[in-house]
Design a protein around this motif. Structure first.
Motif, PDB file in Angstrom:
ATOM      1  N   ASP A 171       3.377  -1.393   2.530  1.00  0.00           N
ATOM      2  CA  ASP A 171       3.717  -1.008   3.915  1.00  0.00           C
ATOM      3  C   ASP A 171       3.796  -2.241   4.819  1.00  0.00           C
ATOM      4  O   ASP A 171       4.697  -2.345   5.660  1.00  0.00           O
ATOM      5  N   LYS A 172       2.859  -3.170   4.634  1.00  0.00           N
ATOM      6  CA  LYS A 172       2.869  -4.391   5.447  1.00  0.00           C
ATOM      7  C   LYS A 172       4.143  -5.185   5.192  1.00  0.00           C
ATOM      8  O   LYS A 172       4.785  -5.679   6.121  1.00  0.00           O
ATOM      9  N   ILE A 173       4.517  -5.330   3.918  1.00  0.00           N
ATOM     10  CA  ILE A 173       5.728  -6.080   3.566  1.00  0.00           C
ATOM     11  C   ILE A 173       6.959  -5.419   4.168  1.00  0.00           C
ATOM     12  O   ILE A 173       7.849  -6.082   4.693  1.00  0.00           O
ATOM     13  N   GLU A 174       7.000  -4.078   4.096  1.00  0.00           N
ATOM     14  CA  GLU A 174       8.143  -3.349   4.651  1.00  0.00           C
ATOM     15  C   GLU A 174       8.224  -3.526   6.162  1.00  0.00           C
ATOM     16  O   GLU A 174       9.313  -3.716   6.726  1.00  0.00           O
ATOM     17  N   ASP A 198      -4.447   2.570  -3.401  1.00  0.00           N
ATOM     18  CA  ASP A 198      -4.311   2.612  -1.944  1.00  0.00           C
ATOM     19  C   ASP A 198      -4.074   1.212  -1.379  1.00  0.00           C
ATOM     20  O   ASP A 198      -3.286   1.030  -0.450  1.00  0.00           O
ATOM     21  N   ASP A 199      -4.759   0.196  -1.922  1.00  0.00           N
ATOM     22  CA  ASP A 199      -4.557  -1.179  -1.478  1.00  0.00           C
ATOM     23  C   ASP A 199      -3.128  -1.641  -1.738  1.00  0.00           C
ATOM     24  O   ASP A 199      -2.501  -2.312  -0.909  1.00  0.00           O
ATOM     25  N   THR A 200      -2.584  -1.267  -2.878  1.00  0.00           N
ATOM     26  CA  THR A 200      -1.198  -1.634  -3.215  1.00  0.00           C
ATOM     27  C   THR A 200      -0.212  -1.015  -2.230  1.00  0.00           C
ATOM     28  O   THR A 200       0.721  -1.660  -1.757  1.00  0.00           O
ATOM     29  N   ASN A 201      -0.438   0.276  -1.917  1.00  0.00           N
ATOM     30  CA  ASN A 201       0.433   0.957  -0.956  1.00  0.00           C
ATOM     31  C   ASN A 201       0.348   0.303   0.424  1.00  0.00           C
ATOM     32  O   ASN A 201       1.348   0.166   1.125  1.00  0.00           O
ATOM     33  N   SER A 202      -0.871  -0.090   0.821  1.00  0.00           N
ATOM     34  CA  SER A 202      -1.059  -0.739   2.110  1.00  0.00           C
ATOM     35  C   SER A 202      -0.307  -2.067   2.168  1.00  0.00           C
ATOM     36  O   SER A 202       0.356  -2.381   3.157  1.00  0.00           O
ATOM     37  N   ASP A 203      -0.366  -2.858   1.093  1.00  0.00           N
ATOM     38  CA  ASP A 203       0.367  -4.131   1.038  1.00  0.00           C
ATOM     39  C   ASP A 203       1.863  -3.896   1.103  1.00  0.00           C
ATOM     40  O   ASP A 203       2.598  -4.630   1.780  1.00  0.00           O
ATOM     41  N   LYS A 208      10.806  -6.094  10.764  1.00  0.00           N
ATOM     42  CA  LYS A 208      10.646  -6.935  11.941  1.00  0.00           C
ATOM     43  C   LYS A 208      11.613  -8.109  11.902  1.00  0.00           C
ATOM     44  O   LYS A 208      12.285  -8.432  12.896  1.00  0.00           O
ATOM     45  N   LYS A 209      11.741  -8.756  10.711  1.00  0.00           N
ATOM     46  CA  LYS A 209      12.683  -9.860  10.559  1.00  0.00           C
ATOM     47  C   LYS A 209      14.129  -9.390  10.743  1.00  0.00           C
ATOM     48  O   LYS A 209      14.946 -10.058  11.365  1.00  0.00           O
ATOM     49  N   GLN A 210      14.399  -8.212  10.179  1.00  0.00           N
ATOM     50  CA  GLN A 210      15.758  -7.661  10.291  1.00  0.00           C
ATOM     51  C   GLN A 210      16.117  -7.387  11.753  1.00  0.00           C
ATOM     52  O   GLN A 210      17.224  -7.697  12.205  1.00  0.00           O
ATOM     53  N   LEU A 211      15.169  -6.817  12.510  1.00  0.00           N
ATOM     54  CA  LEU A 211      15.405  -6.557  13.922  1.00  0.00           C
ATOM     55  C   LEU A 211      15.580  -7.855  14.697  1.00  0.00           C
ATOM     56  O   LEU A 211      16.413  -7.947  15.604  1.00  0.00           O
ATOM     57  N   LYS A 212      14.799  -8.872  14.339  1.00  0.00           N
ATOM     58  CA  LYS A 212      14.902 -10.172  15.006  1.00  0.00           C
ATOM     59  C   LYS A 212      16.274 -10.788  14.768  1.00  0.00           C
ATOM     60  O   LYS A 212      16.924 -11.288  15.692  1.00  0.00           O
ATOM     61  N   LYS A 213      16.741 -10.731  13.501  1.00  0.00           N
ATOM     62  CA  LYS A 213      18.070 -11.257  13.179  1.00  0.00           C
ATOM     63  C   LYS A 213      19.154 -10.494  13.919  1.00  0.00           C
ATOM     64  O   LYS A 213      20.118 -11.072  14.418  1.00  0.00           O
ATOM     65  N   GLN A 214      18.976  -9.172  13.980  1.00  0.00           N
ATOM     66  CA  GLN A 214      19.972  -8.356  14.676  1.00  0.00           C
ATOM     67  C   GLN A 214      20.026  -8.704  16.160  1.00  0.00           C
ATOM     68  O   GLN A 214      21.107  -8.803  16.751  1.00  0.00           O
TER      69      GLN A 214
END
Length: 255
Positions: free
Chosen positions: A79-82, A72-77, A87-93
């Motif tokens: 999700d955070k990375i995704e 579960d901790d791995t999945n949570s990490d 967020k970065k992709q939207l900022k660049k766009q």
């Protein structure tokens, strides 16, 4: 009568019965000890309480969420990375869209400036054209007035030449057209592309000698020659005693 005296066999029976009871009590006590736990409760009570505790634990387990596992901790990490990546992709766009919008506005401003520049140039050109037309009209108005010379000869310079000036008794060459009634639509009576003669020696009609005075090579002049400076009452195609309309371009003057 006194109590009956018990014999030896009865005593033996009593001793055996007591001994049997004692053994039975011991045996019962051992069974009771075996059925009790360390707290002194019977095994049945302990079993019942254990079953109740298990049921209660199961109900609490079902009610409360399961503890987070390593997976579960791995999945949570992940999700955070995704989320960060999105967020970065939207900022660049957004930055790209802002740059595109800024470039579009700059291009529109440049096009507007060029359009205004072209309009200003067109306006200046139109103003210059109108000014030239006005000047040309003014010059034409002035030059449309024929100037009078001797014997009723009149002349109008359409173009002033910049070459040598004609001189008496010098050979000259001209291109001319002779019309009747007017200089533009009148009937052509005579014409030449290269006509030569000596000015002032009577080789041509008197109106020619008078009308070409002061001309320069390259100039174009219109002449109106009346009959007294032309062919008098002779009819050369324009009628007896009619005025003659010449348009002459001076090509050459001998040195």
């Amino acid at each position: 009568m006194g109590r009956r005296r018990r014999n030896h066999s009865d005593d033996d029976d009593d001793a055996l019965e007591r001994e049997w009871l004692k053994k039975r009590q011991k045996s019962t006590a051992k069974e009771d000890d075996g059925n009790r736990d360390d707290d002194g409760r019977s095994k049945d009570e302990t079993s019942n309480q254990t079953d109740k505790g298990a049921a209660h634990h199961n109900s609490e387990t079902a009610a409360s969420p399961a503890p987070a596992t390593k997976k579960d901790d791995t999945n949570s990490d992940a999700d955070k990375i995704e989320r960060l990546r999105l967020k970065k992709q939207l900022k660049k766009q957004r930055q790209k869209e802002k740059k595109a919008e800024a470039a579009k506005q700059a291009d529109e401003a440049r096009q507007k400036k060029e359009k205004e520049k072209l309009q200003l140039q067109k306006m200046k050109k139109e103003q210059a054209t109108k000014k030239n037309e006005k000047k040309k009209f003014s010059d034409t108005k002035q030059t449309n007035e024929f100037k009078s010379l001797r014997k009723g000869v009149k002349y109008l310079d359409l173009k002033v030449g910049n070459g040598p000036v004609v001189q008496h008794r010098k050979k000259i060459r001209v291109e001319y057209t002779l019309r009747a009634k007017n200089h533009t639509t009148g009937k052509i009576i005579d014409a030449s592309k290269n006509f030569g003669f000596r000015l002032g020696k009577g080789e041509v009609i008197e109106g020619y000698d008078i009308g070409l005075e002061g001309m320069r090579v390259g100039g174009i002049r219109r002449l109106i020659v009346p009959k007294q400076a032309g062919y008098h009452n002779d009819d050369i195609g324009a009628g007896r005693g009619a005025d003659l309309y010449f348009e002459i371009e001076l090509l050459y003057v001998a040195p």
